[in-house]
Design a protein around this motif. Structure first.
Motif, short mmCIF file in Angstrom:
data_model
loop_
_atom_site.label_atom_id
_atom_site.label_comp_id
_atom_site.label_asym_id
_atom_site.label_seq_id
_atom_site.Cartn_x
_atom_site.Cartn_y
_atom_site.Cartn_z
N ARG A 230 0.83 -1.20 0.00
CA ARG A 230 0.00 0.00 0.00
C ARG A 230 0.87 1.25 0.00
NH1 ARG A 230 -5.48 1.13 1.04
NH2 ARG A 230 -5.69 -1.10 0.85
N PRO B 242 -8.54 -0.01 -3.79
CA PRO B 242 -9.41 -0.38 -2.67
C PRO B 242 -8.95 0.29 -1.39
CG PRO B 242 -7.95 -2.18 -3.22
CD PRO B 242 -7.72 -1.13 -4.25
N LYS C 82 -9.64 -0.59 1.64
CA LYS C 82 -9.32 -1.54 2.73
C LYS C 82 -8.65 -2.78 2.16
CE LYS C 82 -13.56 -0.99 4.21
NZ LYS C 82 -14.84 -1.10 4.89
N GLU C 83 -8.04 -3.56 3.04
CA GLU C 83 -7.44 -4.81 2.63
C GLU C 83 -8.52 -5.73 2.09
OE1 GLU C 83 -3.72 -3.91 2.87
OE2 GLU C 83 -4.25 -6.01 2.46
N VAL C 84 -8.34 -6.17 0.86
CA VAL C 84 -9.33 -7.04 0.23
C VAL C 84 -8.58 -8.18 -0.45
CG1 VAL C 84 -11.14 -7.15 -1.52
CG2 VAL C 84 -10.82 -5.05 -0.21
N ALA C 85 -9.21 -9.35 -0.48
CA ALA C 85 -8.59 -10.50 -1.14
C ALA C 85 -8.25 -10.15 -2.59
CB ALA C 85 -9.55 -11.68 -1.10
N LYS D 184 -10.91 -10.57 -5.25
CA LYS D 184 -11.91 -9.50 -5.29
C LYS D 184 -11.36 -8.23 -5.91
CE LYS D 184 -15.38 -10.94 -2.35
NZ LYS D 184 -16.42 -10.64 -1.39
N GLN D 185 -10.09 -8.00 -5.65
CA GLN D 185 -9.50 -6.78 -6.21
C GLN D 185 -9.46 -6.86 -7.74
OE1 GLN D 185 -6.23 -4.72 -4.37
NE2 GLN D 185 -6.14 -6.25 -2.73
N ALA E 112 -12.88 -6.24 -8.88
CA ALA E 112 -13.18 -4.81 -8.74
C ALA E 112 -12.51 -4.01 -9.85
CB ALA E 112 -12.75 -4.31 -7.37
#
Length: 437
Positions: A354, A374, A376-379, A382-383, A386
RNA sequence: GCGGUCAUAGCUCAGUUGGUUAGAGCACAAGAUUGUGAAUCUUGGGGUCGCGGGUUCGAGUCCCGUUGGCCGCCCCA
């Protein structure tokens, strides 16, 4: 249910709605610029008197009007014409001719809502000042046509009905009517399409039955669809005014034809446009199917600038409303759905990633690229989803593997290829990608 | 200003002759799933059934009023 709602007839534009509105405005604006029109704007709130002077006292019933804290009678603008007349009138002697101006603005009318009509709406207004001849009409009708055609609408979808208040006036004069009777007949003509023979009721009440021969000629005049038929009808009357007027018609139609626009134009003397302030050619754009209210309307108003306190200055103008027009575009499947897509979406793994990403994100944004990530921390899975959903062209990947190698992985989300670049070259790589594309 | 019609989740809608805790799909969010895209499964948030009153043991459902949406009339600059 929310405690507060918007006032009746007012609209709220969520991002999806606003993107559609912006699409329309952008194309109108680009088209007006292509025609050499300059954009202006003016106050939303005006003295009530400005509208009363133009349209009479009765207009107040249709306005959002009130008394301000200084005791001034004011109204939210219901149209642009009086305002632009004031602007132009105030500097008429200093403005380069011809004066070709346009605006895209919101208006307010205190009216009952209907399909294609609300209490607030936007209009594209275009006007030409200082040009008395039909050259101005050629330019404006061409602009109007292109403002509709630019969206993919064709002569199958709409047409511009062209009429002339002067011609009506001279014709009825030649038939022996005086001015009050002419006005009453024009009122009937305006309503004839909707009410048929009942349209003449008002005339009958005022002046008695219209003489049968005259009425037959009026109805025949309404049927005229071509310049040739118009000339044939008027040639016999021996009126100099009519002869001069027909010359204007020939010039106007020839000009539009030379621009390749004849297919959009319909000679149609059924258009009278109220009885307000128009002084010559008038025109209205309609959908061909005739299902919607008018898309646009305009005409010549040579006396209005002077009437509102300016110098005598000939003028022609028209306005397109956004509501009916949007309905037509939706009907024809010509309203694209726009999403605000970033150029770049960053896929980030962990705090170190990050921090690395943030440096590039800000540099890219400062360079004018649209960048999202993103919060927040997302798998990772999912990123990537997204990133694809966002509509971005590129994904920049800042994971542990990349950090360890000192690189950023760049994924082309369109063709699903990816490659790695050294960290300190990521910003340049993105810039190159978009400047090449 | 007048008339018709409608109002249940963010959206589209279901909800029986009035019956006890109001549902579905889509959308949104979390998880299955901390390294790769439209799938699947699980779970969740979200409703004073537009608002107010009335009838009733009991009203999303029936009645009255009101507000708002849509459609039309008047008007349309």
């Amino acid at each position: 249910m929310a405690t507060f709602q918007s006032l009746p007839g007012f609209r709220e534009f969520y991002p999806d709605d606003l993107s559609r509105r912006k699409h329309i405005f952008d194309l109108w604006r680009r088209t007006a610029h292509a025609f050499g029109f300059a954009e202006y704007d003016a106050p939303v709130l005006e003295p009530l008197e400005l509208y009363k002077a133009k349209s009479g006292d009765e207009i107040e019933a249709q306005l959002f009007s009130f008394t301000d804290k200084g005791g001034r009678e004011v109204a939210l603008r219901p149209e642009m014409t009086p305002t632009v007349c004031r602007l132009v009138g105030a500097r008429a002697s200093a403005l380069k001719r011809p004066i070709k101006w346009f605006s895209i603005a919101e208006f307010y009318r205190y009216e009952r809502m209907q399909k294609g009509r609300g209490r607030c709406f936007f209009q594209f207004n275009a006007d030409i000042f200082g040009e008395p001849g039909p050259e101005a009409e050629i330019e404006l009708i061409a602009l109007l046509t292109q403002c509709l055609a630019a969206f993919g609408l064709t002569e199958q979808d709409f047409h511009v009905r062209l009429s002339d208040r002067n011609l009506w006036f001279y014709y009825l004069e030649a038939l022996g009517l005086d001015e009050p009777r002419i006005r009453a007949v024009l009122g009937a003509v305006d309503r004839f399409e909707k009410y048929g023979d009942d349209a003449f009721k008002g005339y009958t009440e005022q002046f008695g039955e219209l003489e049968a021969g005259v009425k037959a000629k009026v109805l025949a005049f309404l049927q005229i669809k071509t310049l040739a038929a118009l000339e044939a009808t008027l040639a016999t009357l021996g009126s100099e005014k009519l002869v001069a007027r027909l010359a204007d018609w020939r010039k106007l139609l020839a000009g539009l034809e030379a621009m390749g626009l004849a297919r959009f134009i319909a000679v149609d003397l059924g258009v009278v446009r109220g009885l307000a302030y128009y002084t010559g050619f008038v025109f209205e754009a309609f959908d061909r199917k005739g299902e919607l209210r008018a898309l646009a309307g305009g005409g010549r108003y040579d006396d209005l600038v002077e009437k509102l306190g300016g110098p005598a200055l000939p003028a022609v103008g028209f306005a397109i409303g956004d509501m009916t027009f949007a309905l037509l575009l939706e009907q024809r499947g010509l309203m694209p759905a726009f999403v605000q897509a970033p150029d770049v979406y960053c896929v980030i793994g962990g705090e170190a990633g990050r921090r690395a990403a943030f440096a590039d994100i800000h540099a890219l944004r400062a360079a004018g690229h649209r960048v999202d990530y993103p919060m927040k921390e997302v798998a990772f899975g999912k990123q990537f989803k997204a990133a694809a959903d966002s509509g971005a062209k590129l994904a920049l990947i800042y994971g542990d593997d990349e950090l360890a190698k000192g690189v950023v992985k760049i994924r082309d989300l369109t063709d699903r290829t990816e490659h790695e670049v050294p960290r300190d070259q990521a910003v340049a790589a993105v810039r190159d990608f978009f400047s090449a594309g």
